[in-house]
Design a protein around this motif. Sequence first.
Motif, PDB file in Angstrom:
ATOM      1  N   ARG A   1      -9.404  -4.007   2.913  1.00 34.43           N
ATOM      2  CA  ARG A   1      -8.466  -3.262   3.756  1.00 34.43           C
ATOM      3  C   ARG A   1      -8.948  -3.199   5.204  1.00 34.43           C
ATOM      4  O   ARG A   1      -8.640  -2.258   5.940  1.00 34.43           O
ATOM      5  CB  ARG A   1      -8.212  -1.852   3.204  1.00 34.43           C
ATOM      6  CG  ARG A   1      -7.549  -1.858   1.831  1.00 34.43           C
ATOM      7  CD  ARG A   1      -7.170  -0.482   1.334  1.00 34.43           C
ATOM      8  NE  ARG A   1      -8.311   0.402   1.220  1.00 34.43           N
ATOM      9  CZ  ARG A   1      -8.496   1.491   1.949  1.00 34.43           C
ATOM     10  NH1 ARG A   1      -7.624   1.833   2.861  1.00 34.43           N
ATOM     11  NH2 ARG A   1      -9.583   2.235   1.787  1.00 34.43           N
TER      12      ARG A   1
ATOM     13  N   GLU B   1      -1.302   2.256   2.542  1.00 34.79           N
ATOM     14  CA  GLU B   1      -2.648   2.424   3.112  1.00 34.79           C
ATOM     15  C   GLU B   1      -3.731   2.112   2.077  1.00 34.79           C
ATOM     16  O   GLU B   1      -4.655   1.354   2.330  1.00 34.79           O
ATOM     17  CB  GLU B   1      -2.784   3.866   3.646  1.00 34.79           C
ATOM     18  CG  GLU B   1      -3.944   4.060   4.590  1.00 34.79           C
ATOM     19  CD  GLU B   1      -5.191   4.527   3.852  1.00 34.79           C
ATOM     20  OE1 GLU B   1      -5.004   5.262   2.884  1.00 34.79           O
ATOM     21  OE2 GLU B   1      -6.303   4.128   4.244  1.00 34.79           O
ATOM     22  N   ASN B   2      -3.609   2.657   0.844  1.00 34.01           N
ATOM     23  CA  ASN B   2      -4.687   2.416  -0.125  1.00 34.01           C
ATOM     24  C   ASN B   2      -4.193   2.588  -1.556  1.00 34.01           C
ATOM     25  O   ASN B   2      -4.590   3.504  -2.264  1.00 34.01           O
ATOM     26  CB  ASN B   2      -5.871   3.359   0.137  1.00 34.01           C
ATOM     27  CG  ASN B   2      -7.043   3.026  -0.800  1.00 34.01           C
ATOM     28  OD1 ASN B   2      -7.098   1.928  -1.383  1.00 34.01           O
ATOM     29  ND2 ASN B   2      -7.950   3.971  -0.963  1.00 34.01           N
TER      30      ASN B   2
ATOM     31  N   GLY C   1       2.898   7.420   3.460  1.00 31.91           N
ATOM     32  CA  GLY C   1       2.181   6.965   4.661  1.00 31.91           C
ATOM     33  C   GLY C   1       2.759   5.649   5.154  1.00 31.91           C
ATOM     34  O   GLY C   1       3.871   5.256   4.790  1.00 31.91           O
ATOM     35  N   HIS C   2       1.968   4.923   5.951  1.00 32.84           N
ATOM     36  CA  HIS C   2       2.491   3.721   6.589  1.00 32.84           C
ATOM     37  C   HIS C   2       2.551   2.556   5.590  1.00 32.84           C
ATOM     38  O   HIS C   2       1.554   2.250   4.932  1.00 32.84           O
ATOM     39  CB  HIS C   2       1.612   3.331   7.786  1.00 32.84           C
ATOM     40  CG  HIS C   2       2.101   2.073   8.430  1.00 32.84           C
ATOM     41  ND1 HIS C   2       3.325   1.976   9.056  1.00 32.84           N
ATOM     42  CD2 HIS C   2       1.557   0.839   8.493  1.00 32.84           C
ATOM     43  CE1 HIS C   2       3.505   0.735   9.490  1.00 32.84           C
ATOM     44  NE2 HIS C   2       2.440   0.026   9.161  1.00 32.84           N
TER      45      HIS C   2
ATOM     46  N   LYS D   1       3.045  -1.353   5.404  1.00 33.08           N
ATOM     47  CA  LYS D   1       2.962  -2.470   6.355  1.00 33.08           C
ATOM     48  C   LYS D   1       4.180  -3.388   6.236  1.00 33.08           C
ATOM     49  O   LYS D   1       4.634  -3.682   5.137  1.00 33.08           O
ATOM     50  CB  LYS D   1       1.676  -3.267   6.117  1.00 33.08           C
ATOM     51  CG  LYS D   1       0.406  -2.441   6.345  1.00 33.08           C
ATOM     52  CD  LYS D   1      -0.841  -3.216   5.932  1.00 33.08           C
ATOM     53  CE  LYS D   1      -2.026  -2.306   5.840  1.00 33.08           C
ATOM     54  NZ  LYS D   1      -1.997  -1.443   4.601  1.00 33.08           N
TER      55      LYS D   1
END
Length: 445
Positions: free
Chosen positions: A255, A274-275, A285-286, A288
């Motif tokens: 990551r 994110e994870n 969250g974000h 991509k």
Amino acid sequence: QIPLKYGASREGKRTDAAMQRWRENRFGQFIHFGLYSLAGGHWNGKYVEGAAEWIKGNARISDEDYEALTRQFVLPEFDAREWARIAKEMGVKYSVITTKHHEGFCLWPSEYTDYDVSRTPFGRDLLKEYVDAYTQEGIDVYFYYSIIDWNHPDWRSRVETVEDSLAFFRYCDFMNKQITELMTRYPEVKGFWFDGTWDKSVVKFGKITWDIEQLMHRLNPGIICGSRLRVDEKGARHFDTNGKLMGDYEQGWERSLPEKAPQNDWECVMTIPENQWGYQADWRGHIKSATEIIEMLAAATSMNGNFVLNFGPKGDGSLREEEKQMARKVGKWMQLNGEAIYGCVQAPLKPQKWGYYTRHRDNGFVYMVVCYQPVSGMLKVVLPTGSVIENCVVLGKEGMELKPEKSTKNEFVIPAPEVKDGFPYVIRLKLKEGDSVGNYVAPKV
Ligand SMILES: C[C@@H]1N[C@@H](c2nc3ccccc3[nH]2)[C@H](O)[C@@H]1O
């Protein structure tokens, strides 16, 4: 240099064909699939914080309740050929699948444990179907294997007593048998992606990782294995106590991307959220975009690295919509621009703010992957003194030749083409014969 018995087993980049193929592949897919996929990051109807493949610990689930998931492992929508078709569409050249994640559940019918697909309603050899389907599509297969095994009674995260060491070495024997089983049942496997080597037990007994490396090379000398497997006898990980890379490539870029090109071969593995590696029903969250993923792939290639994008299939065996969308968008871009990625390496040119240079290892072209359109409308390029740009086109718009203007002795500006599709575009430069950038030493940046 201190004498080491279990440090790096070889030095420098591998030059054999198998490793060269790994390099030229450049773009890979990760598949995280296991019992955790059934939970989808939720337990008792509630969202569970943390990575979805770690839900057993994150939601403090008892062994018994977690093991009950095996009875829900039905996979009505599973079709390895569909997974392979989507991977092909995305343009990946290799794929890494979690044969056994930290939970210890095996995606193949192992002789050495009951905690595997054969003891579920699904019952089939999922790994075999995956290997056959991806091989059929011409995509190389790699096996992720977790050293950590929360299910196995002999696994120890630390070894403090004699009993611990007896158990841990029984576990190592089990592991060596499973790795042998994976390499003999599925000889198509090109390499292993080991994980879970940070626990004290492995760091204390680094020799077991040397033994695994030796075992794999005895079974297949061309096998490819990253640095994350390896610990030397002093407890040094990835790089031995003398600073030498252990394994065939730097496998620490999880990551994250390096700022500048590492000396060794290296690979970045990346999540879309994110994870989350395993299926999380509620991505937060974000998330991509395809544009962001393409930029990371270009950045990795521009620094001589590979880029592997993770998919976490759903508990019914199907792929989630967002990942299929991602595959479609990235694949469309790769159709048009893949020649700037596959078989490409770092171009020894002064990095510029508009994006990333890559160079094809033997077609002589230099590629500019433009991710940041300059307000000036001018793309700056600094080439070897005396270079001449013979030809300059936008991939996919070959008819639209661009006219570079010389600005100083070895600086050119290229009028940036109007591209408004929200994706990076690629300019291909043909430099006049004899000006190959191959032997150009870029100025210190
Ligand atoms: C490739 C990734 N590696 C595993 C992992 N577990 C971690 C625990 C602590 C820090 C980093 C970790 N990465 C993740 O579960 C995923 O499989």
